[in-house]
Design a protein around this motif. Structure first.
Motif, PDB file in Angstrom:
ATOM      1  N   UNK A 146       0.832  -1.208   0.000  1.00 19.90           N
ATOM      2  CA  UNK A 146       0.000   0.000   0.000  1.00 19.90           C
ATOM      3  C   UNK A 146       0.862   1.252   0.000  1.00 19.90           C
ATOM      4  N   UNK A 147       1.930   1.244   0.795  1.00 19.84           N
ATOM      5  CA  UNK A 147       2.828   2.398   0.838  1.00 19.84           C
ATOM      6  C   UNK A 147       3.492   2.622  -0.517  1.00 19.84           C
ATOM      7  N   UNK A 148       3.844   1.520  -1.194  1.00 18.87           N
ATOM      8  CA  UNK A 148       4.485   1.648  -2.501  1.00 18.87           C
ATOM      9  C   UNK A 148       3.523   2.246  -3.523  1.00 18.87           C
ATOM     10  N   UNK A 152       3.830   5.955  -5.490  1.00 18.52           N
ATOM     11  CA  UNK A 152       3.865   6.018  -6.949  1.00 18.52           C
ATOM     12  C   UNK A 152       2.858   7.014  -7.518  1.00 18.52           C
ATOM     13  N   UNK A 153       1.822   7.340  -6.749  1.00 19.00           N
ATOM     14  CA  UNK A 153       0.685   8.092  -7.287  1.00 19.00           C
ATOM     15  C   UNK A 153       1.076   9.434  -7.882  1.00 19.00           C
ATOM     16  N   UNK A 178      -7.209   4.199  -7.397  1.00 20.13           N
ATOM     17  CA  UNK A 178      -6.470   5.441  -7.601  1.00 20.13           C
ATOM     18  C   UNK A 178      -5.363   5.276  -8.635  1.00 20.13           C
ATOM     19  N   UNK A 179      -4.812   4.073  -8.729  1.00 23.51           N
ATOM     20  CA  UNK A 179      -3.794   3.782  -9.742  1.00 23.51           C
ATOM     21  C   UNK A 179      -4.461   3.498 -11.085  1.00 23.51           C
ATOM     22  N   UNK A 180      -5.523   2.692 -11.060  1.00 24.56           N
ATOM     23  CA  UNK A 180      -6.223   2.350 -12.307  1.00 24.56           C
ATOM     24  C   UNK A 180      -6.740   3.592 -13.026  1.00 24.56           C
ATOM     25  N   UNK A 181      -7.222   4.567 -12.260  1.00 26.49           N
ATOM     26  CA  UNK A 181      -7.804   5.761 -12.864  1.00 26.49           C
ATOM     27  C   UNK A 181      -6.777   6.614 -13.585  1.00 26.49           C
ATOM     28  N   UNK A 182      -5.504   6.372 -13.342  1.00 25.41           N
ATOM     29  CA  UNK A 182      -4.445   7.151 -13.979  1.00 25.41           C
ATOM     30  C   UNK A 182      -3.798   6.405 -15.143  1.00 25.41           C
ATOM     31  N   UNK A 183      -4.377   5.262 -15.504  1.00 28.09           N
ATOM     32  CA  UNK A 183      -3.801   4.428 -16.571  1.00 28.09           C
ATOM     33  C   UNK A 183      -4.833   4.168 -17.658  1.00 28.09           C
TER      34      UNK A 183
END
Length: 549
Positions: A146-148, A152-153, A178-183
């Protein structure tokens, strides 16, 4: 050492690596993704990050490398992102071999911490050494902590213009939204068996290997849509067969049963032949078939027949001709209830066999259970009853309910050769609730003769019900019946006749002095239903007095 015994100057490369695609034209089964990328590059709408997801072996890492090659394509002094290439450019070979200094590959399964991601974010500030873009390929990205992910965000949302990210994962649900939405996400599909078989055939030709079509179909089916798995199995099959891939040797290698013999076993089960089914199971086991695999193949064939039945589609073109023909016959002749029971029992049986200390014994018990289940009647052919059946006697009656013809004769066998339309309704009541309802509520009789009925249908009737009724009557009676539909009948339906009769009986009952007194005494009382009594039964007035007194 003589030349004949000297080791080969070129080490052997496994097929999965030797035939790994190097450009988008060689990717099979991923046309939607390639089309989207081609349009994005052509219109200079290249995102900062991609997310590639799919099952093992569909080409996620290979696609990531090809994408990195497309971003950094340079040849003859021209460098620009493009997907329209086939020849290797200045950076292509190093990128495809995973050793380019500006294309950094990281396995998130072994680099899960925030410190690993901090190294990436720190290095991302510096421009690439020789290529146009610095590309980070992170495989199995769902393994990051989770920290990683949080670390990265920021870089992922606003990366330097010279940095691109490509993520790959088999567990897309474990990646934070939050990661998926940026890809930009691409779901790499499993390769269909027919397309995969064609690919294996082309590999066999290039390798100079003799391979039976049936053997290649078996490999494609066993690989379950994975190109890498299919090539690995093909490599193994070449070694197992001494350079020749035959269906027989492949079944021995994989512990598979002959597909046509699976169909034979299916037929024996559906015929309710336990001895024959056990003999066929033993014969397949003796030639090396695994009991759990046999049941899994039975389940797959049951699924195939069921799909054919509900879709009226075409059988799997990858199947042998005999299997395709017989699956169509089974789909036409078997009931949905029998197929559903077979499927559910096989799901349970496969688990039992996999966990049993002696799988063959467990498989035999499963087959015995299946053969006896196959002889059970379908639910829509069971006799209907409005009341629970008392052991050794007629249907039980609730206390205080008078004996009536409608209640006490429902368990008696209806006429097998109907003499009128009411007989047809009674006959359907013992075989199909749906058709019973159609006859009583949605058909207006125009004419009736043995073997031929003409009706009109109500507005909300099922147009196919007349044909279904004719088929069911023919099946039950053994004589040919034709039920035709035409317009113009104004005759009431059986349900309308019964409704009108109830209205008349309620009106007559309402004029009875005792009933009137009851209705006046109890303001919330109403006449719900009127039933005619049989000879010798107490009239309602006497029953009311008995209950009152």
């Amino acid at each position: 050492m003589s030349d004949s015994t000297a080791p080969s100057a070129t080490p052997y490369t496994v097929l999965a690596r030797k035939y790994r695609p190097t450009h988008f034209g060689e990717l099979i089964g991923q046309a939607p993704m390639v089309r989207t990328l081609r349009n994005a590059f052509a219109h200079d709408r290249i995102p900062q990050a991609w997310m590639l997801t799919g099952v093992r072996g569909v080409g996620k890492t290979t696609t990531a490398r090809i994408l990195a090659r497309a971003l950094n394509y340079e040849k003859d002094g021209t460098r620009r992102p493009t997907v329209e290439f086939t020849e290797f450019g200045d950076h292509c070979k190093a990128i495809m071999e995973g050793r380019h200094v500006d294309v950094i590959e990281m396995d998130a399964a072994s680099h899960t911490s925030i410190n690993d991601i901090r190294e990436i974010t720190d290095a991302a500030r510096y421009k690439p050494v020789s290529a146009l873009y610095k590309v980070y390929i992170i495989d199995e990205v769902h393994m990051l902590s989770t920290a990683a992910f949080n670390g990265l965000l920021k870089t992922l949302e606003e990366p330097p213009e010279h940095v691109k990210f490509i993520f790959a994962t088999t567990e897309i649900r474990k990646v934070p939204v939050t990661v998926l939405s940026r890809c930009q996400r691409f779901d790499l599909r499993r390769i269909e068996a027919g397309e995969l078989t064609g690919h294996l055939k082309s590999v066999a030709v290039r390798e100079g290997i003799t391979a039976e079509d049936e053997a290649l179909r078996l490999i494609a089916r066993a690989a379950e849509g994975s190109v890498r798995d299919s090539l690995s199995l093909m490599d193994q099959a070449i070694s197992h067969g001494g350079g020749v891939i035959s269906a027989e040797s492949l079944r021995d290698m994989l512990g598979l049963a002959d597909r046509t013999r699976i169909v034979d076993l299916f037929e024996l089960i559906m015929k309710g032949d336990p001895a024959g089914a056990l003999a066929e199971l033993a014969a397949q086991y003796e030639v090396g078939a695994d009991p759990a695999v046999i049941l899994s193949d039975l389940a797959a064939f049951t699924h195939q027949v069921t799909r054919l039945k509900v879709t009226n589609g075409e059988p799997d073109p990858g199947e042998p001709q005999e299997v395709r023909e017989r699956s169509v016959e089974f789909a036409a002749g078997l009931g949905m209830a029998a197929l559903s029971r077979m499927w559910q029992a096989l799901l349970t049986g496969i688990q039992e066999v996999q966990s049993a200390p002696k799988p063959l014994m467990a498989a035999e018990m499963v087959l015995i259970r299946l053969t006896y289940m196959a002889s059970l009647p379908d639910p829509d052919r069971l006799p209907l009853s409005d009341a629970p059946q008392a052991p050794g006697g007629p249907p039980a009656r609730a206390p205080g309910v008078p004996r009536t013809p409608a209640r006490d004769t429902v368990a008696s066998a209806p006429p097998q050769q109907p003499q009128n339309f009411a007989d047809v309704a009674a006959l359907m009541g013992s075989h199909s609730l749906i058709l019973k309802q159609a006859v009583e509520q949605h058909m207006r009789l125009k004419s009736f003769a043995p073997g031929r009925i003409e009706v009109s249908l109500t507005e909300n009737a099922n147009a196919a019900s007349a044909g279904q009724l004719g088929q069911k009557l023919t099946e039950i009676t053994g004589a040919r019946w034709i039920v035709s539909v035409s317009d113009g009948s104004t005759a009431p339906t059986i349900h309308e006749v019964r409704t009108a009769e109830q209205i008349r009986l309620k009106a007559e009952a309402g004029d009875d002095p005792l009933v009137k007194a009851i209705l006046e005494r109890f303001s919330d009382a109403e006449i719900v239903e009127v039933r005619e009594t049989t000879q010798g039964a107490e009239p309602p007035a006497e029953q009311a007095r008995d209950r009152k007194g």
